[in-house]
Design a protein around this motif. Structure first.
Motif, mmCIF file in Angstrom:
data_model
loop_
_atom_site.group_PDB
_atom_site.id
_atom_site.type_symbol
_atom_site.label_atom_id
_atom_site.label_comp_id
_atom_site.label_asym_id
_atom_site.label_seq_id
_atom_site.Cartn_x
_atom_site.Cartn_y
_atom_site.Cartn_z
ATOM 1 N N ALA A 1 0.870 -1.180 0.000
ATOM 2 C CA ALA A 1 0.000 0.000 0.000
ATOM 3 C C ALA A 1 0.908 1.230 0.000
ATOM 4 N N ILE A 2 0.708 2.082 -0.985
ATOM 5 C CA ILE A 2 1.531 3.273 -1.172
ATOM 6 C C ILE A 2 0.627 4.494 -1.202
ATOM 7 N N GLU A 3 0.996 5.517 -0.427
ATOM 8 C CA GLU A 3 0.311 6.801 -0.512
ATOM 9 C C GLU A 3 1.051 7.654 -1.535
ATOM 10 N N ILE A 4 0.301 8.230 -2.478
ATOM 11 C CA ILE A 4 0.885 9.074 -3.516
ATOM 12 C C ILE A 4 0.349 10.492 -3.335
ATOM 13 N N SER A 5 1.273 11.450 -3.234
ATOM 14 C CA SER A 5 0.872 12.848 -3.124
ATOM 15 C C SER A 5 1.844 13.694 -3.939
ATOM 16 N N VAL A 6 1.607 14.986 -3.991
ATOM 17 C CA VAL A 6 2.456 15.899 -4.762
ATOM 18 C C VAL A 6 2.998 16.972 -3.827
ATOM 19 N N ASP A 7 4.315 17.159 -3.875
ATOM 20 C CA ASP A 7 4.990 18.193 -3.100
ATOM 21 C C ASP A 7 5.205 19.387 -4.024
ATOM 22 N N THR A 8 4.611 20.518 -3.681
ATOM 23 C CA THR A 8 4.768 21.728 -4.493
ATOM 24 C C THR A 8 5.586 22.795 -3.774
ATOM 25 N N SER A 9 6.291 22.414 -2.725
ATOM 26 C CA SER A 9 7.034 23.404 -1.939
ATOM 27 C C SER A 9 8.371 23.788 -2.564
ATOM 28 N N GLY A 10 8.859 23.022 -3.525
ATOM 29 C CA GLY A 10 10.138 23.320 -4.156
ATOM 30 C C GLY A 10 9.979 24.116 -5.431
ATOM 31 N N HIS A 11 11.040 24.109 -6.243
ATOM 32 C CA HIS A 11 11.012 24.848 -7.512
ATOM 33 C C HIS A 11 10.092 24.196 -8.526
ATOM 34 N N VAL A 12 10.027 22.859 -8.508
ATOM 35 C CA VAL A 12 9.135 22.123 -9.402
ATOM 36 C C VAL A 12 8.341 21.114 -8.575
ATOM 37 N N PRO A 13 7.107 20.847 -8.962
ATOM 38 C CA PRO A 13 6.348 19.821 -8.244
ATOM 39 C C PRO A 13 7.014 18.456 -8.406
ATOM 40 N N ARG A 14 6.881 17.622 -7.413
ATOM 41 C CA ARG A 14 7.426 16.271 -7.486
ATOM 42 C C ARG A 14 6.493 15.324 -6.747
ATOM 43 N N ALA A 15 6.502 14.082 -7.176
ATOM 44 C CA ALA A 15 5.665 13.069 -6.543
ATOM 45 C C ALA A 15 6.300 12.637 -5.230
ATOM 46 N N VAL A 16 5.468 12.379 -4.242
ATOM 47 C CA VAL A 16 5.927 11.823 -2.975
ATOM 48 C C VAL A 16 5.259 10.463 -2.842
ATOM 49 N N LEU A 17 6.068 9.416 -2.761
ATOM 50 C CA LEU A 17 5.576 8.061 -2.588
ATOM 51 C C LEU A 17 5.932 7.621 -1.176
ATOM 52 N N ARG A 18 4.926 7.154 -0.429
ATOM 53 C CA ARG A 18 5.150 6.750 0.955
ATOM 54 C C ARG A 18 4.595 5.350 1.177
ATOM 55 N N ASP A 19 5.429 4.473 1.760
ATOM 56 C CA ASP A 19 4.993 3.143 2.159
ATOM 57 C C ASP A 19 4.081 3.308 3.373
ATOM 58 N N VAL A 20 2.830 2.901 3.250
ATOM 59 C CA VAL A 20 1.861 3.076 4.330
ATOM 60 C C VAL A 20 2.274 2.285 5.563
ATOM 61 N N ALA A 21 2.842 1.098 5.384
ATOM 62 C CA ALA A 21 3.204 0.247 6.522
ATOM 63 C C ALA A 21 4.348 0.823 7.349
ATOM 64 N N SER A 22 5.392 1.317 6.696
ATOM 65 C CA SER A 22 6.579 1.767 7.431
ATOM 66 C C SER A 22 6.688 3.279 7.560
ATOM 67 N N GLY A 23 6.030 4.018 6.671
ATOM 68 C CA GLY A 23 6.171 5.464 6.671
ATOM 69 C C GLY A 23 7.344 5.950 5.844
ATOM 70 N N GLN A 24 8.157 5.040 5.324
ATOM 71 C CA GLN A 24 9.302 5.409 4.473
ATOM 72 C C GLN A 24 8.778 6.159 3.261
ATOM 73 N N ALA A 25 9.414 7.279 2.927
ATOM 74 C CA ALA A 25 8.953 8.099 1.809
ATOM 75 C C ALA A 25 10.104 8.464 0.894
ATOM 76 N N ARG A 26 9.756 8.737 -0.357
ATOM 77 C CA ARG A 26 10.744 9.171 -1.338
ATOM 78 C C ARG A 26 10.090 10.166 -2.280
ATOM 79 N N CYS A 27 10.801 11.256 -2.564
ATOM 80 C CA CYS A 27 10.348 12.214 -3.565
ATOM 81 C C CYS A 27 10.911 11.801 -4.916
ATOM 82 N N ILE A 28 10.077 11.900 -5.940
ATOM 83 C CA ILE A 28 10.510 11.530 -7.285
ATOM 84 C C ILE A 28 10.167 12.672 -8.230
#
Length: 97
Positions: free
Chosen positions: A42-69
Motif C-alpha cells: 500500500a503506497i500513498e501518492i501525493s504531490v509536493d509543491t514546496s520546491g522549484h518544481v512539483p514532485r511526486a511523494v511516494l510513501r509506504d503506508v506500513a513503514s512510513g518510508q517516503a521518497r520524492c521523485i
C-alpha cells in the motif's frame, strides 16, 4: 527506547539525502495523498509543491518510508520496458543479509 540514526528524518531524492521530517513537510505526515494498494503493498501518492518544481511523494503506508521523485524519473518509468519494470519488483532478485 533507543533512537536510530535515522529517527526524525525522512528520505528525499534518489541520492539518499535526508532532511528533517515535520508536520509542515510533505515527507513528515500522512493524509494528503491517495492510497493505492493490494494484498502485497500500500503506497500513498501525493504531490509536493514546496520546491522549484512539483514532485511526486511516494510513501509506504506500513513503514512510513517516503521518497520524492521528480518528473524526469517519472517519465523514465513511463517509457521503461515491461521486462525492466518487472525485474524491479522481482522478489527473487532481492538480496538479504
Amino acid at each position: 527506547m533507543d533512537e536510530t540514526p535515522d529517527s526524525g528524518y525522512a528520505m528525499t531524492g534518489l541520492n539518499g539525502s535526508k532532511r528533517k521530517a515535520n508536520r509542515a513537510d510533505p515527507l513528515g505526515g500522512f493524509g494528503d495523498g491517495v492510497v493505492v494498494g493490494n494484498e502485497f503493498a500500500a503506497i500513498e501518492i501525493s504531490v509536493d509543491t514546496s520546491g522549484h518544481v512539483p514532485r511526486a511523494v511516494l510513501r509506504d503506508v506500513a513503514s512510513g518510508q517516503a521518497r520524492c521523485i521528480d518528473p524526469l524519473v517519472l517519465l523514465a518509468l513511463v517509457y521503461m520496458s515491461d521486462d525492466v519494470m518487472q525485474s524491479l519488483a522481482d522478489p527473487n532478485l532481492i538480496v538479504s543479509d
